[in-house]
Design a protein around this motif. Structure first.
Motif, PDB file in Angstrom:
ATOM      1  N   GLU A 139       1.016  -1.554   0.201  1.00  0.00           N
ATOM      2  CA  GLU A 139      -0.029  -0.160   0.151  1.00  0.00           C
ATOM      3  C   GLU A 139       0.548   0.974  -0.097  1.00  0.00           C
ATOM      4  O   GLU A 139       0.428   2.059  -1.173  1.00  0.00           O
ATOM      5  CB  GLU A 139      -1.013  -0.152   0.862  1.00  0.00           C
ATOM      6  CG  GLU A 139      -1.610   1.119   1.361  1.00  0.00           C
ATOM      7  CD  GLU A 139      -2.665   1.177   2.280  1.00  0.00           C
ATOM      8  OE1 GLU A 139      -3.424   2.055   2.644  1.00  0.00           O
ATOM      9  OE2 GLU A 139      -2.934   0.354   3.505  1.00  0.00           O
ATOM     10  N   ALA A 140       2.060   1.596   1.173  1.00  0.00           N
ATOM     11  CA  ALA A 140       2.850   2.941   0.735  1.00  0.00           C
ATOM     12  C   ALA A 140       3.317   2.335  -0.345  1.00  0.00           C
ATOM     13  O   ALA A 140       3.330   4.071  -0.687  1.00  0.00           O
ATOM     14  CB  ALA A 140       3.158   2.559   2.200  1.00  0.00           C
ATOM     15  N   VAL A 172       2.426   1.531  -3.529  1.00  0.00           N
ATOM     16  CA  VAL A 172       1.664   1.992  -4.063  1.00  0.00           C
ATOM     17  C   VAL A 172       1.376   3.752  -4.353  1.00  0.00           C
ATOM     18  O   VAL A 172       1.326   4.205  -5.611  1.00  0.00           O
ATOM     19  CB  VAL A 172       0.363   1.353  -4.222  1.00  0.00           C
ATOM     20  CG1 VAL A 172      -0.952   2.388  -4.998  1.00  0.00           C
ATOM     21  CG2 VAL A 172       0.091   0.186  -4.764  1.00  0.00           C
ATOM     22  N   ASP A 173       1.083   3.512  -3.140  1.00  0.00           N
ATOM     23  CA  ASP A 173       0.644   5.837  -2.560  1.00  0.00           C
ATOM     24  C   ASP A 173       2.756   6.481  -3.474  1.00  0.00           C
ATOM     25  O   ASP A 173       1.755   7.917  -4.047  1.00  0.00           O
ATOM     26  CB  ASP A 173       0.589   6.308  -1.325  1.00  0.00           C
ATOM     27  CG  ASP A 173      -0.994   5.549  -0.850  1.00  0.00           C
ATOM     28  OD1 ASP A 173      -1.228   5.357  -2.060  1.00  0.00           O
ATOM     29  OD2 ASP A 173      -1.138   5.249   0.157  1.00  0.00           O
ATOM     30  N   ARG A 174       3.581   5.855  -2.551  1.00  0.00           N
ATOM     31  CA  ARG A 174       5.170   6.653  -3.380  1.00  0.00           C
ATOM     32  C   ARG A 174       5.258   6.955  -4.901  1.00  0.00           C
ATOM     33  O   ARG A 174       4.816   7.488  -5.665  1.00  0.00           O
ATOM     34  CB  ARG A 174       6.000   6.072  -2.562  1.00  0.00           C
ATOM     35  CG  ARG A 174       5.995   5.955  -1.446  1.00  0.00           C
ATOM     36  CD  ARG A 174       7.279   5.808  -0.931  1.00  0.00           C
ATOM     37  NE  ARG A 174       7.566   5.004  -0.836  1.00  0.00           N
ATOM     38  CZ  ARG A 174       7.556   3.816  -0.382  1.00  0.00           C
ATOM     39  NH1 ARG A 174       6.836   3.785   0.929  1.00  0.00           N
ATOM     40  NH2 ARG A 174       7.527   2.412  -0.226  1.00  0.00           N
ATOM     41  N   LEU A 220       2.489   6.202  -7.202  1.00  0.00           N
ATOM     42  CA  LEU A 220       1.863   7.159  -7.942  1.00  0.00           C
ATOM     43  C   LEU A 220       2.278   9.081  -7.403  1.00  0.00           C
ATOM     44  O   LEU A 220       2.015   9.904  -8.635  1.00  0.00           O
ATOM     45  CB  LEU A 220       1.066   6.528  -7.926  1.00  0.00           C
ATOM     46  CG  LEU A 220      -0.424   5.082  -7.989  1.00  0.00           C
ATOM     47  CD1 LEU A 220      -1.983   4.584  -7.992  1.00  0.00           C
ATOM     48  CD2 LEU A 220       0.494   4.922  -9.773  1.00  0.00           C
ATOM     49  N   ALA A 221       2.013   9.369  -6.086  1.00  0.00           N
ATOM     50  CA  ALA A 221       2.284  10.305  -5.450  1.00  0.00           C
ATOM     51  C   ALA A 221       3.727  11.255  -6.342  1.00  0.00           C
ATOM     52  O   ALA A 221       3.167  12.337  -7.104  1.00  0.00           O
ATOM     53  CB  ALA A 221       1.952  10.099  -4.709  1.00  0.00           C
ATOM     54  N   LEU A 250      -6.290   0.355  -4.424  1.00  0.00           N
ATOM     55  CA  LEU A 250      -4.905   1.291  -4.286  1.00  0.00           C
ATOM     56  C   LEU A 250      -4.963   1.741  -5.330  1.00  0.00           C
ATOM     57  O   LEU A 250      -4.638   3.259  -4.821  1.00  0.00           O
ATOM     58  CB  LEU A 250      -4.283   0.447  -3.442  1.00  0.00           C
ATOM     59  CG  LEU A 250      -4.560  -0.444  -2.873  1.00  0.00           C
ATOM     60  CD1 LEU A 250      -3.417  -1.377  -1.684  1.00  0.00           C
ATOM     61  CD2 LEU A 250      -4.620  -0.067  -1.287  1.00  0.00           C
ATOM     62  N   ARG A 275      -7.840   4.534  -6.044  1.00  0.00           N
ATOM     63  CA  ARG A 275      -8.093   5.464  -5.761  1.00  0.00           C
ATOM     64  C   ARG A 275      -6.987   6.960  -5.589  1.00  0.00           C
ATOM     65  O   ARG A 275      -7.161   7.948  -4.952  1.00  0.00           O
ATOM     66  CB  ARG A 275      -7.628   4.698  -3.375  1.00  0.00           C
ATOM     67  CG  ARG A 275      -6.010   4.719  -3.284  1.00  0.00           C
ATOM     68  CD  ARG A 275      -5.949   4.795  -1.738  1.00  0.00           C
ATOM     69  NE  ARG A 275      -4.954   4.605  -1.344  1.00  0.00           N
ATOM     70  CZ  ARG A 275      -4.793   4.037  -0.523  1.00  0.00           C
ATOM     71  NH1 ARG A 275      -5.310   3.969   0.937  1.00  0.00           N
ATOM     72  NH2 ARG A 275      -3.325   3.886   0.448  1.00  0.00           N
ATOM     73  N   HIS A 276      -6.297   6.613  -6.411  1.00  0.00           N
ATOM     74  CA  HIS A 276      -5.701   7.935  -6.346  1.00  0.00           C
ATOM     75  C   HIS A 276      -6.077   8.424  -8.512  1.00  0.00           C
ATOM     76  O   HIS A 276      -5.617   9.444  -8.865  1.00  0.00           O
ATOM     77  CB  HIS A 276      -3.344   7.405  -6.957  1.00  0.00           C
ATOM     78  CG  HIS A 276      -3.588   7.320  -5.710  1.00  0.00           C
ATOM     79  ND1 HIS A 276      -2.133   7.391  -5.107  1.00  0.00           N
ATOM     80  CD2 HIS A 276      -3.073   6.126  -5.191  1.00  0.00           C
ATOM     81  CE1 HIS A 276      -1.917   7.201  -3.595  1.00  0.00           C
ATOM     82  NE2 HIS A 276      -2.095   6.210  -4.214  1.00  0.00           N
ATOM     83  N   ARG A 312      -6.843  12.287  -9.013  1.00  0.00           N
ATOM     84  CA  ARG A 312      -5.475  12.938  -8.928  1.00  0.00           C
ATOM     85  C   ARG A 312      -4.870  12.959 -10.327  1.00  0.00           C
ATOM     86  O   ARG A 312      -4.925  13.542 -11.407  1.00  0.00           O
ATOM     87  CB  ARG A 312      -4.450  13.145  -8.156  1.00  0.00           C
ATOM     88  CG  ARG A 312      -3.083  13.353  -8.621  1.00  0.00           C
ATOM     89  CD  ARG A 312      -1.974  13.462  -7.303  1.00  0.00           C
ATOM     90  NE  ARG A 312      -0.737  14.052  -7.999  1.00  0.00           N
ATOM     91  CZ  ARG A 312       0.333  13.154  -8.182  1.00  0.00           C
ATOM     92  NH1 ARG A 312      -0.595  11.986  -8.472  1.00  0.00           N
ATOM     93  NH2 ARG A 312       1.187  13.732  -8.600  1.00  0.00           N
TER      94      ARG A 312
END
Length: 221
Positions: free
Chosen positions: A47-48, A50-52, A54-55, A99, A102-103, A106
């Motif tokens: 999860e972390a 994926v967030d990193r 895509l951000a 996951l 949810r991005h 953006r």
């Protein structure tokens, strides 16, 4: 879809279908950004991570194509269900794409047509299930379809020109299907990619939230 200046993000770009879609988009002049486990260490179960990943991307994208998935060992009977194996299939096929989705607020532009296409599978159709078996894979794809449909409803409120769909590519001749294609007719990844891109290009706004095959035919839930 007009391709001049179009930007696409392909997630799962090292797989047979993802790689073929990437190459086809690049061949027609799209700018393509790719993410994959093999090339970038992009793990949809992290999860972390994926967030990193895509951000860090420069946005927006006119197309986000999600081609991640795992087959696991298809169960032939109820007795063959294994909790740990099933959880892993769900982690990759349903939770992983969730996951990513949810991005999407953006990643996609708020104005102008955009598409998020997520690879699903016809065997995820509950109404089309006539032979049983394959419990983990079927159920994970059915869950994915619900997630995609819900994302389409939500994004439709803020990204009114977005189209979010689940797509069935057919049985594609890749290592993913090598042991299970059986008597099913297979197509090479390049043909599957051309079919999927044609479907994506032809989707109208009222298709959002739908589940379609490689010939743009709607599949029952």
């Amino acid at each position: 879809m007009v391709t001049d200046g179009r930007r696409a993000l392909v997630i799962g770009a090292s797989g047979g279908i993802g790689q073929a879609v990437t190459q086809a988009l690049q061949a027609r002049g799209d700018t393509v950004v790719t993410l994959s486990r093999q090339q970038d260490g992009f793990d949809v179960t992290d999860e972390a991570g994926v967030d990193r990943a895509l951000a860090a991307l420069e946005v927006p994208f006119d197309l986000v194509f999600v081609a991640v998935g795992v087959l696991g060992t298809p169960e032939k009977t109820l007795e063959a269900i294994d909790a740990q194996a099933m959880a892993q299939v769900f982690a990759v096929n349903a939770i992983g794409p969730a996951l990513i989705l949810r991005h999407m607020g953006r990643l996609l532009p708020r104005q102008g047509r955009s598409v998020c296409a997520v690879l699903s599978a016809r065997v995820g159709s509950i109404g089309d299930n006539r032979i049983g078996g394959w419990y983990s894979y079927r159920a994970s794809k059915a869950a994915l379809n619900q997630i995609v449909h819900g994302a389409a409803v939500e994004l439709g409120r803020s990204h009114k020109d977005s189209v979010v769909v689940a797509l069935h590519p057919g049985t594609v001749a890749t290592p993913f299907t090598a042991d299970y294609a059986g008597r099913h007719k297979t197509v090479p990844p390049q043909e599957a990619a051309a079919n999927l891109i044609a479907v994506i290009d032809g989707l109208s706004g009222d298709a959002t939230g739908g589940f379609f095959d490689y010939a743009r035919e709607a599949i029952q839930w």
